[in-house]
Design a protein around this motif. Structure first.
Motif, short mmCIF file in Angstrom:
data_model
loop_
_atom_site.label_atom_id
_atom_site.label_comp_id
_atom_site.label_asym_id
_atom_site.label_seq_id
_atom_site.Cartn_x
_atom_site.Cartn_y
_atom_site.Cartn_z
N THR A 198 0.73 -1.40 0.01
CA THR A 198 0.07 0.02 0.02
C THR A 198 0.88 1.30 0.00
O THR A 198 0.33 2.54 -0.06
CB THR A 198 -0.93 0.08 1.20
OG1 THR A 198 -0.33 0.02 2.41
CG2 THR A 198 -1.81 -0.90 1.11
N GLY A 199 2.25 1.09 -0.05
CA GLY A 199 2.91 2.30 -0.01
C GLY A 199 3.34 2.57 -1.66
O GLY A 199 3.03 2.04 -2.58
N GLN A 200 4.25 3.56 -1.74
CA GLN A 200 4.41 4.02 -3.23
C GLN A 200 4.98 3.05 -4.08
O GLN A 200 4.60 2.93 -5.29
CB GLN A 200 4.98 5.26 -2.86
CG GLN A 200 5.55 6.07 -4.23
CD GLN A 200 6.10 7.31 -4.53
OE1 GLN A 200 5.65 8.25 -3.51
NE2 GLN A 200 7.27 7.64 -4.79
N ILE A 201 5.96 2.67 -3.60
CA ILE A 201 6.84 1.56 -4.54
C ILE A 201 6.00 0.28 -4.73
O ILE A 201 5.77 -0.24 -5.70
CB ILE A 201 8.33 1.63 -4.06
CG1 ILE A 201 9.15 2.81 -4.09
CG2 ILE A 201 9.28 0.45 -5.12
CD1 ILE A 201 9.27 3.33 -5.35
N ALA A 242 2.99 -0.46 -4.02
CA ALA A 242 1.76 -0.23 -5.11
C ALA A 242 1.94 -0.45 -6.29
O ALA A 242 1.29 -1.00 -7.21
CB ALA A 242 1.05 0.95 -4.50
N GLU A 243 3.01 0.38 -6.91
CA GLU A 243 3.34 0.38 -8.16
C GLU A 243 3.82 -1.00 -8.73
O GLU A 243 3.70 -1.26 -10.13
CB GLU A 243 4.42 1.64 -8.49
CG GLU A 243 4.54 1.92 -9.86
CD GLU A 243 3.69 2.34 -10.79
OE1 GLU A 243 3.68 2.60 -12.23
OE2 GLU A 243 2.66 2.75 -10.18
N GLN A 292 10.56 11.70 -6.41
CA GLN A 292 9.48 12.01 -5.57
C GLN A 292 9.58 12.88 -4.45
O GLN A 292 9.19 13.36 -3.89
CB GLN A 292 8.52 10.48 -5.12
CG GLN A 292 7.81 9.80 -6.03
CD GLN A 292 8.52 9.35 -7.38
OE1 GLN A 292 9.77 9.19 -7.40
NE2 GLN A 292 7.70 8.88 -8.33
N ASP A 299 13.01 8.23 -11.02
CA ASP A 299 11.58 8.21 -10.66
C ASP A 299 11.44 6.64 -9.97
O ASP A 299 11.36 5.54 -10.38
CB ASP A 299 11.00 8.16 -12.03
CG ASP A 299 9.35 8.32 -11.81
OD1 ASP A 299 8.83 8.13 -10.84
OD2 ASP A 299 8.52 8.59 -12.69
N GLY A 300 10.73 7.09 -8.84
CA GLY A 300 10.09 5.88 -8.06
C GLY A 300 9.24 4.69 -9.13
O GLY A 300 9.42 3.45 -8.84
N ASP A 301 8.58 5.37 -9.89
CA ASP A 301 7.74 4.29 -10.90
C ASP A 301 8.55 3.61 -11.50
O ASP A 301 8.12 2.50 -11.96
CB ASP A 301 6.78 5.21 -11.40
CG ASP A 301 5.63 5.66 -10.97
OD1 ASP A 301 5.67 5.46 -9.50
OD2 ASP A 301 5.12 6.54 -11.42
N HIS A 329 3.98 15.89 -13.26
CA HIS A 329 3.55 16.27 -11.98
C HIS A 329 3.19 17.77 -11.96
O HIS A 329 3.56 18.36 -10.64
CB HIS A 329 4.56 15.84 -10.77
CG HIS A 329 4.72 14.19 -10.51
ND1 HIS A 329 3.66 13.52 -9.94
CD2 HIS A 329 5.54 13.44 -11.09
CE1 HIS A 329 4.05 12.39 -9.98
NE2 HIS A 329 5.19 12.20 -10.60
#
Length: 295
Positions: free
Chosen positions: A14-17, A19-20, A146, A175-177, A289
């Motif tokens: 459920t965190g940024q990395i 979840a992606e 980010q 980029d974290g994505d 962004h």
């Protein structure tokens, strides 16, 4: 009869990395992703998307082995505190007992000679993964783009002013994505990525250069205000952050500002080979962004 697809456990789902990474894995037909959660409410939101969930809390050792039963591969993402060392160890011990085969670990910057505290902690976790005999892929992202959106809940850009702590030094960014895209590939296709340590950084810029690029792309003035790393430390103390970890981050900022981190500007050419596309660079990230930066 078709062979059952390998199961991939995503911690920090459920965190940024996380979840992606989960989103990327859902696009792969090669694996069945399993998301870890710490509450029924978060489980329900993922289950509504058809995603299998298991309850796992790094600070509750009794949740580890049940969550890892039947798991073939695992993505290890820990929080930003010194507790990551203990959490990683007990997780990996349980993963070994459960029969997990491949571990992808989200680490930190630097070469093998890194001495900045939290970078070194992550490398100790890497060695423990190897000691246990797992097939592995180590991810070492450089600075996350980010961080310009927020850091530990604190906005980094306010009314066109970037307040950061690294002087005029240039350093490498990702980029974290894109980190999540690499993680998903390593989890879905371990036969291609086992035994690899991937350093992930694709655009080297100072904060001043980022501000100038934002001004050119967004049509509003942006500027960089260089602050002492001690200001960061006091802000984190006031926010109730883990100070053992944040002292390491402050040391990192100080060394970067003083140009005492060899190779800090290094960028790498591995991303197209891993993912089949070009990495995000600063101009792409700013455009993506723009609403978050506008004032």
């Amino acid at each position: 009869m078709s062979q059952q697809r390998p199961t991939v456990l995503v911690t920090g789902a459920t965190g940024q990395i996380g979840a992606e990474t989960l989103r990327n894995l859902l696009l792969e037909n090669a694996v069945t992703p399993v998301a870890t959660v710490r509450s029924p409410a978060k489980a329900a939101a993922l289950q509504a998307q058809g995603i299998r969930t298991v309850m796992l809390d790094f600070d509750r050792e009794d949740t580890l082995l049940p969550a890892l039963q039947g798991i073939d591969r695992a993505f290890l993402v820990t929080g930003y505190s010194v507790d990551m060392l203990r959490q990683s160890k007990v997780f990996l011990d349980a993963a070994k007992q459960a029969g997990v085969q491949h571990v992808v670990h989200l680490g930190a910057c630097g070469g093998d000679d890194a001495s900045i505290g939290h970078w070194a902690w992550h490398q100790l976790v890497e060695r423990y993964i190897e000691w246990h005999g797992f097939s592995f892929t180590h991810l070492r992202p450089e600075a996350f783009m980010q961080n310009l959106l927020s850091y530990d809940g604190t906005r980094a850009v306010v009314n066109g002013v970037i307040r950061q702590y690294t002087g005029d030094a240039r350093f490498s960014w990702v980029d974290g994505d894109d980190v999540a895209a690499v993680a998903a590939q390593a989890l879905a296709w371990p036969q291609r990525h086992a035994g690899q340590t991937y350093r992930l950084g694709y655009d080297a810029k100072s904060y001043g250069e980022v501000a100038a690029l934002m001004t050119a792309l967004l049509g509003q003035p942006f500027r960089y205000e260089a602050l002492s790393p001690d200001v960061f430390l006091e802000d984190m103390r006031a926010a109730g952050a883990d100070m053992a970890y944040m002292n390491c981050v402050r040391d990192n900022f100080q060394r970067v500002a003083e140009r005492r981190v060899p190779g800090i500007e290094a960028t790498f050419d591995n991303f197209p080979t891993i993912t089949g596309r070009a990495p995000v660079r600063w101009a792409d990230f700013i455009r993506k962004h723009r609403d978050a930066f506008a004032y």
